[in-house]
Design a protein around this motif. Structure first.
Motif, short mmCIF file in Angstrom:
data_model
loop_
_atom_site.label_atom_id
_atom_site.label_comp_id
_atom_site.label_asym_id
_atom_site.label_seq_id
_atom_site.Cartn_x
_atom_site.Cartn_y
_atom_site.Cartn_z
N UNK A 241 -0.80 1.61 -6.53
CA UNK A 241 -0.74 1.10 -5.07
C UNK A 241 0.43 1.93 -4.32
N UNK A 242 1.31 2.28 -5.04
CA UNK A 242 2.48 3.03 -4.34
C UNK A 242 1.81 4.36 -3.72
N UNK A 243 0.99 5.08 -4.61
CA UNK A 243 0.52 6.20 -3.95
C UNK A 243 -0.66 5.81 -2.95
N UNK A 248 -1.37 6.11 3.11
CA UNK A 248 -1.57 5.39 4.29
C UNK A 248 -0.49 5.93 5.27
N UNK A 249 0.80 6.27 4.84
CA UNK A 249 1.71 6.75 5.55
C UNK A 249 1.47 8.16 6.20
N UNK A 255 -1.42 -0.59 9.81
CA UNK A 255 -1.30 -2.02 9.25
C UNK A 255 -0.34 -2.15 8.13
N UNK A 256 -0.12 -0.82 7.39
CA UNK A 256 0.66 -1.06 6.31
C UNK A 256 2.05 -0.30 6.66
N UNK A 257 2.31 -0.10 8.04
CA UNK A 257 3.60 0.61 8.40
C UNK A 257 4.74 -0.23 7.63
N UNK A 260 6.37 1.29 4.38
CA UNK A 260 6.49 2.60 4.33
C UNK A 260 7.95 2.63 3.84
N UNK A 261 9.07 2.01 4.18
CA UNK A 261 10.40 2.38 3.86
C UNK A 261 10.57 2.28 2.37
N UNK A 262 9.67 1.62 1.66
CA UNK A 262 10.10 1.51 0.03
C UNK A 262 8.82 1.32 -0.88
N UNK A 263 8.16 2.41 -0.80
CA UNK A 263 6.63 2.20 -1.60
C UNK A 263 6.90 1.87 -2.93
#
Length: 297
Positions: A241-243, A248-249, A255-257, A260-263
């Motif tokens: 999920x983190x990757x 996505x970033x 949609x997933x923005x 992004x600050x804390x994957x």
């Protein structure tokens, strides 16, 4: 003639190891969190100010004591509040000289244990939930710890040695090792996909935020599933999920923005909570199945 017992290894390492195994995991985690705090502050001033630590600790402890007395009729052990306060002070990095994120984070973290519950337990590590809410709801004001102490070998060696010993004694070493192996494998894949240097992709594992993450948040016994196989699967899924959020970033998926600050923090908040809820639901269904079996016969 010398006694052969003189060549025997001393008994104290085994005694210390056994004693660590009998100790409440919260005390081992407290020691580890405090170690990171002391080393990071002494070498790099990682806190950014003792007022931040005082704020999170005081709010966390006060919230724990007040809610436990009000809702349970007794004062709770403040060990969890101590761990929460230090971890929030270390991981939360406001973009300005603000104290409210530390106060709000401490309150949200402890209150979540009493309010956000499913089948008698909380689904999130308190610090993980509080930080996730802060970085999603206030991304312009709050960030998380990143590279504030670099990759100095001696500092990382101390943290990794103590971290591995502690997670081994709380029987969560398989979680840490699974996540690390999954992260490295997926980092190599991401390096091939986006064309970045492999070492740069693996590098975050040596940073302080990831050390707290893999030795503390990922291995919280109260918010992990019950089986070893399940915990291994969840650790691997968190890495996936983190990757996915990172990729996505890279490709600017709007949609997933907010993630992004804390994957890693948000990956474990999402995957871990779903896995714990499913695990609790499955356990709750087992007695009814067993009770119905005689009638079926």
């Amino acid at each position: 003639m010398a006694d052969g017992s003189a060549l025997a290894l001393p008994d104290w390492p085994r005694a210390v190891w056994a004693r660590l195994g009998r100790m409440d995991p919260r005390y081992l985690i407290s020691f580890f969190i405090t170690l990171i705090l002391v080393v990071g502050q002494a070498r790099y001033g990682i806190l950014g100010g003792y007022d931040r630590l005082a704020t999170t600790l005081s709010v966390s402890v006060a919230t724990e004591l007040l809610l436990s007395r009000w809702l349970r009729g007794r004062f709770a052990n403040v060990q969890s509040a101590y761990i929460t306060g230090i971890s929030l002070a270390l991981l939360t990095k406001p973009r300005a000289d603000l104290l409210w994120p530390f106060a709000l984070g401490g309150f949200l973290a402890i209150a979540s244990k009493y309010v956000v519950r499913y089948r008698g337990t909380h689904l999130w590590n308190p610090s993980n939930l509080a930080i996730s809410l802060l970085i999603v709801l206030a991304p312009g004001s709050v960030a998380i710890l990143s590279h504030q102490w670099g990759n100095e070998l001696a500092t990382n060696a101390v943290i990794w040695i103590f971290g591995l010993v502690i997670v081994a004694r709380v029987r969560m070493l398989h979680v840490t090792l699974t996540y690390v192996a999954s992260f490295v494998t997926l980092a190599a894949l991401r390096s091939l996909v986006i064309g970045g240097p492999l070492l740069a992709e693996i590098g975050p594992l040596t940073g302080p935020m990831y050390q707290l993450f893999i030795f503390f948040m990922m291995t919280d016994p109260r918010t992990t599933v019950r089986t070893v196989r399940g915990r291994v699967l969840v650790a691997a899924l968190v890495a996936v999920a983190e990757m996915a959020i990172r990729l996505a970033g890279d490709y600017h998926v709007a949609l997933l923005a907010p993630l992004y600050p804390g994957q890693p923090i948000l990956a474990v908040a999402i995957v871990g909570a779903i896995a714990t809820a499913l695990d609790l639901g499955r356990e709750a269904r087992r007695p009814s199945v067993a009770a119905a079996a005689p009638a079926a016969r």
